[in-house]
Write an enzyme that holds these catalytic residues in place. Sequence first.
Site, mmCIF file in Angstrom:
data_model
loop_
_atom_site.group_PDB
_atom_site.id
_atom_site.type_symbol
_atom_site.label_atom_id
_atom_site.label_comp_id
_atom_site.label_asym_id
_atom_site.label_seq_id
_atom_site.Cartn_x
_atom_site.Cartn_y
_atom_site.Cartn_z
ATOM 1 N NE ARG A 30 7.944 -3.031 6.344
ATOM 2 C CZ ARG A 30 6.802 -3.497 5.832
ATOM 3 N NH1 ARG A 30 5.637 -3.075 6.308
ATOM 4 N NH2 ARG A 30 6.802 -4.375 4.859
ATOM 5 C CE LYS A 44 1.562 -6.423 -2.022
ATOM 6 N NZ LYS A 44 1.911 -5.440 -0.973
#
Lengths: 318, 354
Positions: free
Chosen positions: B231, B325
């Site tokens: 992924r 993030k």
Amino acid sequence: MTGQANIPVRVARIEQITPMIRRFTLERSDGGTLPGFSGGSHVVVTMRGEERTHHNPYSLMGSPDDKQRYQISVRRDDDGRGGSLFMHQKVAEGDTLEVSPPTNLFALNPLAERHILIAGGIGITPFMAQLHELRRAGADYQMHYAFRDQENAAFRDELEAACGDRLTAYDGSAGQFVQPAQLLGEQPLGTHVYVCGPKGMIEAVNEAAFELGWADSHVHWEEFAAPPVGKPFRVVLQKSGMEITVPGASSVLEALEDAGLQPNCLCRGGVCGECETAVVEGEIEHNDHFLPDDVKQSNSRMMICVSRARSERVVLDL
Amino acid sequence: MAAPMKIATPPIKSAESFRDDFTYSNSPQAIRRFPFPFHEDEYMYSVNIEPHNGGPVGSVYAPRFDIDEHYLSETEERRLVLEQDPGRCQVLPYMMEAQWDTLELLMESLAADYPQHFTLSKEGDRWTWENRPLGIRDSFVFGDPSTLPQEPFEYITRQVQGDFTLHGQRDNMLYMDGGMVTCQADWSLDFDLGMNWYEWHGPVPKAHQMGIFDRALKFLLNLQVERPVRRLNWTMTINPRMDTSPENYHKWGIDRSTVTPENAGEKAHLRVELQTLYRLPRSNAILFSIRCYLISMEELVTVPKWARRFPRVLRTLPDELAEYKGLIDYRPAVLEYLEQFDDGAETSPGTAPD
């Protein structure tokens, strides 16, 4: 995990081990080596018969270090759905079969202080591979092997050679049986127990461990459910609108495959959880070892590899 | 997917730096093969696991472990990080079997995929490993750690790009029981070592409530030998810094307050991780490879499709995820820089350059 190619293998050797058990040695038929594996792994063998294709899981029992060959043993089941009979009656040396890559749902816990292995009959096979690992690791282990009688004591000589005095054999015809409560009661903290064999043996070991207060994480068992034979029923697939009949001797999974579908699946024995499917309508006869009891009672999900309908019709979210 | 095409693989560069003077950059060919992760113009949360069984020739998906033009730069950076902090490589003592599994998988894969760089020869348990880019030639006995200069896992992962973690499987659970982690996006092996799946994923927002970790764990517990999966994951990093670790936060955290629309093209980088997962055969452990790719905004906008799409994705990223993030404060500056390259035209499906 579907849609990935199986591995083609050639049957290099067939040995009649007991009147009921044959050992098959399989080698890769397209050159190259087989995937390595860990003790306790199984492969799903695909047998393409004239009338139907069988997919049966069998434990790998050879040395995990040997990438040239796999060994499996098959106990003949005259009342089963035909896979074991196919292996006994139709498969000859030199024939080709297909196997899936190995999956391990019955691994040793490498952090165990001691390993108690308990096998009944054909349940000895996963331990044959694990014994290689235990010896290589220099682990503390005991092998307890119960069989019906001397004639059915498969692999006893090999086990004696491998385990020496770590092997305890129980001959049922001589009144010898594993006593789980006594056996587990003698073990130090940090011991893990592994059991593979008839349902009654697995239940007795689990009960004894529970009574003695063992943590669930220290009790390991493997019992592949063969899809039972039952009454035919109708399956409606809600998403695709298809409707198919599941014959008495096929599982839902097999009936879907016969209809050209490729549902997710892996072990085909109700253990791995891969084929879990949401049930929209209908009552389920659960035969798996994966779903928790409350989910089973709610009829909201089913493992299509081994479970069947109690009602005449089920609607699945497929 | 776009039609299969031949993608050029640039030769290995001499070492560039991921710290101090930051000389790292991507060649035009490296930009073309960058694993741009966005299929559409809007941010979508997904697990997006697929079989890791190859890809277009020359792409980062084709080999099992991608070796690219930054090989010497990244192995040198790893050496520097380990010199200052040997704790970046740790494996619990029970995992020696998984260490050998890792060494075997990496050596066999590299030798098969890059015969010009790596050679593995075996005579029984006596193995000889040649790594020409790094000038290594070692003979050792497979299974005997005393015949290698380091333990097998450290020995081989010092020679491969990307971070690696080792996961033991027991009681239907995965545990982070080892790793080589020197180019991470703000997480610490030393902190996570020994944790289970849910513990080390604890900080990730939204995904727990969506049941994503339950499903992904169930999927990985059944991962088969020789059936790896992959992924992509992404974040952003200021300056081409590989080692954005919590241990060194004092060195890089402040960089995030230096981004302006004028310098964003050079300073802001899209950081993409090609994550691959392998069931290791003998140990039944899982090897998790986190292969990190960095591309500056200046480099990214040389591909018109990506120049249009990335600002659109960045704008639709929920604040909670932008916060997680670590890019929420400088997102406006990056968007201001990027939007001059977005003419509003439609973008083609798929991730590949047009």
